[in-house]
Design a protein around this motif. Structure first.
Motif, mmCIF file in Angstrom:
data_model
loop_
_atom_site.group_PDB
_atom_site.id
_atom_site.type_symbol
_atom_site.label_atom_id
_atom_site.label_comp_id
_atom_site.label_asym_id
_atom_site.label_seq_id
_atom_site.Cartn_x
_atom_site.Cartn_y
_atom_site.Cartn_z
ATOM 1 N N SER A 48 0.832 -1.208 0.000
ATOM 2 C CA SER A 48 0.000 0.000 0.000
ATOM 3 C C SER A 48 0.863 1.253 0.000
ATOM 4 C CB SER A 48 -0.933 0.004 1.216
ATOM 5 O OG SER A 48 -1.842 -1.068 1.159
ATOM 6 N N ALA A 49 1.953 1.229 0.753
ATOM 7 C CA ALA A 49 2.866 2.368 0.753
ATOM 8 C C ALA A 49 3.491 2.557 -0.621
ATOM 9 C CB ALA A 49 3.952 2.171 1.808
ATOM 10 N N GLY A 50 3.784 1.463 -1.309
ATOM 11 C CA GLY A 50 4.332 1.547 -2.659
ATOM 12 C C GLY A 50 3.404 2.229 -3.636
ATOM 13 N N SER A 51 2.090 2.243 -3.331
ATOM 14 C CA SER A 51 1.134 2.906 -4.217
ATOM 15 C C SER A 51 1.337 4.423 -4.231
ATOM 16 C CB SER A 51 -0.303 2.580 -3.790
ATOM 17 O OG SER A 51 -0.599 3.150 -2.517
ATOM 18 N N ILE A 52 2.037 4.963 -3.246
ATOM 19 C CA ILE A 52 2.331 6.401 -3.241
ATOM 20 C C ILE A 52 3.226 6.745 -4.427
ATOM 21 C CG2 ILE A 52 3.415 8.285 -1.955
ATOM 22 C CD1 ILE A 52 2.756 6.725 0.614
ATOM 23 N N VAL A 53 4.225 5.911 -4.676
ATOM 24 C CA VAL A 53 5.115 6.131 -5.815
ATOM 25 C C VAL A 53 4.331 6.029 -7.124
ATOM 26 C CG1 VAL A 53 7.167 5.303 -7.012
ATOM 27 C CG2 VAL A 53 7.073 5.253 -4.515
ATOM 28 N N THR A 54 3.456 5.027 -7.203
ATOM 29 C CA THR A 54 2.632 4.865 -8.405
ATOM 30 C C THR A 54 1.719 6.064 -8.606
ATOM 31 O OG1 THR A 54 2.674 2.461 -8.093
ATOM 32 C CG2 THR A 54 0.985 3.356 -9.564
ATOM 33 N N ALA A 55 1.108 6.566 -7.514
ATOM 34 C CA ALA A 55 0.217 7.722 -7.610
ATOM 35 C C ALA A 55 0.950 8.947 -8.146
ATOM 36 C CB ALA A 55 -0.390 8.031 -6.245
ATOM 37 N N ALA A 56 2.192 9.140 -7.697
ATOM 38 C CA ALA A 56 2.990 10.277 -8.179
ATOM 39 C C ALA A 56 3.223 10.177 -9.675
ATOM 40 C CB ALA A 56 4.319 10.332 -7.437
ATOM 41 N N GLN A 57 3.517 8.990 -10.145
ATOM 42 C CA GLN A 57 3.826 8.828 -11.557
ATOM 43 C C GLN A 57 2.571 8.843 -12.422
ATOM 44 O OE1 GLN A 57 6.275 5.315 -11.249
ATOM 45 N NE2 GLN A 57 8.118 6.522 -10.955
ATOM 46 N N VAL A 58 1.456 8.360 -11.887
ATOM 47 C CA VAL A 58 0.191 8.465 -12.619
ATOM 48 C C VAL A 58 -0.215 9.931 -12.759
ATOM 49 C CG1 VAL A 58 -2.285 7.984 -12.493
ATOM 50 C CG2 VAL A 58 -0.645 6.159 -12.052
ATOM 51 N N GLY A 59 -0.093 10.693 -11.655
ATOM 52 C CA GLY A 59 -0.398 12.116 -11.721
ATOM 53 C C GLY A 59 0.500 12.824 -12.714
ATOM 54 N N TYR A 60 1.763 12.461 -12.721
ATOM 55 C CA TYR A 60 2.717 13.062 -13.648
ATOM 56 C C TYR A 60 2.357 12.726 -15.092
ATOM 57 C CZ TYR A 60 7.279 15.254 -14.439
ATOM 58 O OH TYR A 60 8.296 16.112 -14.802
ATOM 59 N N ALA A 61 1.984 11.470 -15.336
ATOM 60 C CA ALA A 61 1.614 11.061 -16.692
ATOM 61 C C ALA A 61 0.373 11.821 -17.178
ATOM 62 C CB ALA A 61 1.365 9.551 -16.741
ATOM 63 N N LEU A 62 -0.611 12.006 -16.289
ATOM 64 C CA LEU A 62 -1.804 12.773 -16.662
ATOM 65 C C LEU A 62 -1.453 14.226 -16.976
ATOM 66 C CD1 LEU A 62 -4.386 11.435 -14.039
ATOM 67 C CD2 LEU A 62 -4.392 11.027 -16.509
ATOM 68 N N GLY A 63 -0.556 14.802 -16.161
ATOM 69 C CA GLY A 63 -0.125 16.166 -16.424
ATOM 70 C C GLY A 63 0.590 16.294 -17.757
ATOM 71 N N LEU A 64 1.393 15.294 -18.086
ATOM 72 C CA LEU A 64 2.096 15.319 -19.365
ATOM 73 C C LEU A 64 1.119 15.296 -20.535
ATOM 74 C CD1 LEU A 64 4.950 12.836 -18.462
ATOM 75 C CD2 LEU A 64 5.267 15.220 -19.121
ATOM 76 N N MET A 65 0.089 14.486 -20.422
ATOM 77 C CA MET A 65 -0.874 14.359 -21.514
ATOM 78 C C MET A 65 -1.806 15.559 -21.618
ATOM 79 S SD MET A 65 -1.879 10.299 -21.470
ATOM 80 C CE MET A 65 -2.118 10.142 -19.698
ATOM 81 N N LEU A 66 -2.207 16.119 -20.465
ATOM 82 C CA LEU A 66 -3.264 17.129 -20.463
ATOM 83 C C LEU A 66 -2.767 18.556 -20.282
ATOM 84 C CD1 LEU A 66 -5.853 15.233 -18.223
ATOM 85 C CD2 LEU A 66 -5.757 15.322 -20.726
ATOM 86 N N LEU A 67 -1.624 18.743 -19.599
ATOM 87 C CA LEU A 67 -1.178 20.096 -19.263
ATOM 88 C C LEU A 67 0.020 20.584 -20.071
ATOM 89 C CD1 LEU A 67 -1.507 20.021 -15.354
ATOM 90 C CD2 LEU A 67 -3.175 20.772 -17.059
ATOM 91 N N VAL A 68 0.992 19.720 -20.340
ATOM 92 C CA VAL A 68 2.187 20.158 -21.063
ATOM 93 C C VAL A 68 1.848 20.733 -22.443
ATOM 94 C CG1 VAL A 68 4.356 19.383 -22.109
ATOM 95 C CG2 VAL A 68 3.779 18.697 -19.785
ATOM 96 N N PRO A 69 0.907 20.141 -23.208
ATOM 97 C CA PRO A 69 0.582 20.753 -24.505
ATOM 98 C C PRO A 69 0.078 22.188 -24.398
ATOM 99 C CG PRO A 69 -0.248 18.504 -24.425
ATOM 100 C CD PRO A 69 0.216 18.843 -23.033
ATOM 101 N N LEU A 70 -0.404 22.603 -23.227
ATOM 102 C CA LEU A 70 -0.886 23.979 -23.064
ATOM 103 C C LEU A 70 0.217 25.000 -23.303
ATOM 104 C CD1 LEU A 70 -3.147 23.656 -19.880
ATOM 105 C CD2 LEU A 70 -3.890 23.956 -22.250
ATOM 106 N N ALA A 71 1.479 24.582 -23.149
ATOM 107 C CA ALA A 71 2.589 25.513 -23.368
ATOM 108 C C ALA A 71 2.727 25.892 -24.841
ATOM 109 C CB ALA A 71 3.892 24.906 -22.858
ATOM 110 N N ASP A 72 2.101 25.141 -25.741
ATOM 111 C CA ASP A 72 2.050 25.534 -27.148
ATOM 112 C C ASP A 72 0.839 26.410 -27.434
ATOM 113 O OD1 ASP A 72 4.375 24.279 -27.966
ATOM 114 O OD2 ASP A 72 3.378 22.372 -28.391
ATOM 115 N N LEU A 73 0.077 26.723 -26.374
ATOM 116 C CA LEU A 73 -1.144 27.511 -26.545
ATOM 117 C C LEU A 73 -1.107 28.809 -25.748
ATOM 118 C CD1 LEU A 73 -4.000 27.443 -27.825
ATOM 119 C CD2 LEU A 73 -4.805 26.283 -25.766
#
Length: 401
Positions: A48-73
């Motif tokens: 369960s503690a290991g899920s913290i690392v997974t949560a960080a990387q899932v959040g990061y992956a979502l940000g990459l897909m949804l937020l990083v492209p905004l820098a071209d806008l």
């Protein structure tokens, strides 16, 4: 997007951007050396503690897909400062957490907005002269990679001072200071791609379809970061158990060993400028596979562990810098979307590595992790050889062997 040199990219600004990327990305890695302590204090299992690392990387992956492209806008300076402050808010939520649910929510929010590091990186490449782009990317990546690795050392130190949540208070403060510095130093840089947000996201996926070099490098990055995450997620469990029984602070010090790998980033960027992408990638993948030989003996030899960590981190980071240097040459007018494509795959690989590492370690211990890491490293070599064989003839300028 201009492809000409600009006086706005001074050495001091490059250093600030490198530091900012390190501070931002470090916030996703504070938990790794503290997982056994967090599990004990919150009354949860190691898995369960290991899920913290997974949560960080899932959040990061979502940000990459949804937020990083905004820098071209949107205008980049305002976007960068806003995202840095929002990431600080996620760290504060974790610092105030009393249970695993609050920790996971704060971790996801932090990961989501700490993708500001992946906006700063192509921004630096955009501002650099074309013949210095690889070197600038390497310098900024050095800061990012040092942030990833030194986060463990910092977390272990603060945990020994005032408990595991202390580092999150520290991290939030650092993010606020960084936001203020970036707001003062970054140049104004408006964007106008002529696309709305939905079309911008679609165009990001289109780039992935249209650019075969991007696909090969993204797959390579995903597998390499999966291996990297497997090592660092399970390492804290290995070092906290017999025969080591190390404290959080001692476990965190291993980040200093891994940080030596980040020093490879700057020279690797220079090699990219000289057209050595294929050579460096091939050699790096071979060393990545070999690194698991000493790592397999890490249960009984701390020297073997140190050698394996150093070699694996150095080669993984060198390959990552080479990947970014290559894709930044493809379409300068879409650098953030290219970065979003690549880094989304990269962190999906990292999240998968964290999950796989926790699962394998619980069932087969460190031996299982070592075998899985070696197998994935071999798969990365095969994927590179196959992809390079197919694409090298079409992209000889970008991918020279």
């Amino acid at each position: 997007m201009a492809d000409t040199p600009t006086p706005r990219l001074s050495a001091g600004l490059v250093m600030l951007m490198a530091t900012a990327t390190g501070v931002a990305v470090a916030s996703n890695y504070y938990a790794q050396p503290l997982l056994p302590t967090i599990a004990a204090q919150l009354g949860i299992s190691n898995a369960s503690a290991g899920s913290i690392v997974t949560a960080a990387q899932v959040g990061y992956a979502l940000g990459l897909m949804l937020l990083v492209p905004l820098a071209d806008l949107f205008e980049r300076r305002k976007l960068i400062v806003s995202m840095t402050l929002l990431s600080a808010a996620g760290l504060l939520l974790t610092a105030l957490a009393s249970g695993i649910t609050q920790v996971l929510i704060g971790t996801v929010l932090t990961g989501l907005f700490s993708v500001v590091a992946q906006i700063l990186l192509p921004f630096a490449a955009t501002l650099a002269a074309p013949d210095q782009r690889g070197r600038v990317v390497g310098n900024v990546m050095s800061g990012l990679l040092l942030g990833i690795l030194l986060a463990r050392t910092i977390a272990g130190y603060f945990s020994s001072l005032g408990g595991w949540q202390t580092v999150y208070w520290f991290g939030a403060g650092m993010m606020v200071v960084t936001a203020l510095a970036l707001g003062r130093a970054l140049p104004h840089h408006p964007q106008s791609p002529g696309l709305g947000y939905p079309r911008l996201l679609v165009s990001t996926l289109t780039l992935f379809v249209e650019e075969p070099v991007l696909r090969v490098r993204a797959l390579l990055g995903a597998v390499v970061f999966c291996v990297f995450s497997m090592l660092w997620t399970s390492l804290s469990f290995l070092l906290a158990a017999a025969p080591y029984h190390y404290s959080d602070r001692s476990i965190g010090l291993f980040g200093l060993v891994g940080a030596a790998g980040a020093l490879a980033a700057a020279p690797v960027g220079r090699w990219a400028d000289r057209g050595k992408a294929g050579h460096v990638t091939s050699m790096g993948l071979g060393l990545l596979l070999l690194s698991w030989l000493p790592l397999a003996a890490a249960q009984t030899s701390v020297v073997a562990l140190l050698v394996g960590v150093l070699v694996l981190d150095l080669t993984a980071q060198a390959i990552h810098v080479m990947n970014l240097s290559v894709i930044n040459q493809l379409r300068p007018d879409a650098s953030n979307r290219l970065t979003a494509c690549y880094m989304s795959c990269y962190f999906i690989g990292g999240a998968s590595g964290s999950v796989l590492s926790t699962f394998v370690y619980a069932r087969a211990g460190w031996t299982g992790v070592s075998l899985a890491g070696a197998l994935l490293s071999a798969i990365a070599m095969l994927a590179w050889r196959a992809g390079n064989t197919i694409q090298l003839a079409r992209n000889g300028i970008v991918e020279r062997n």
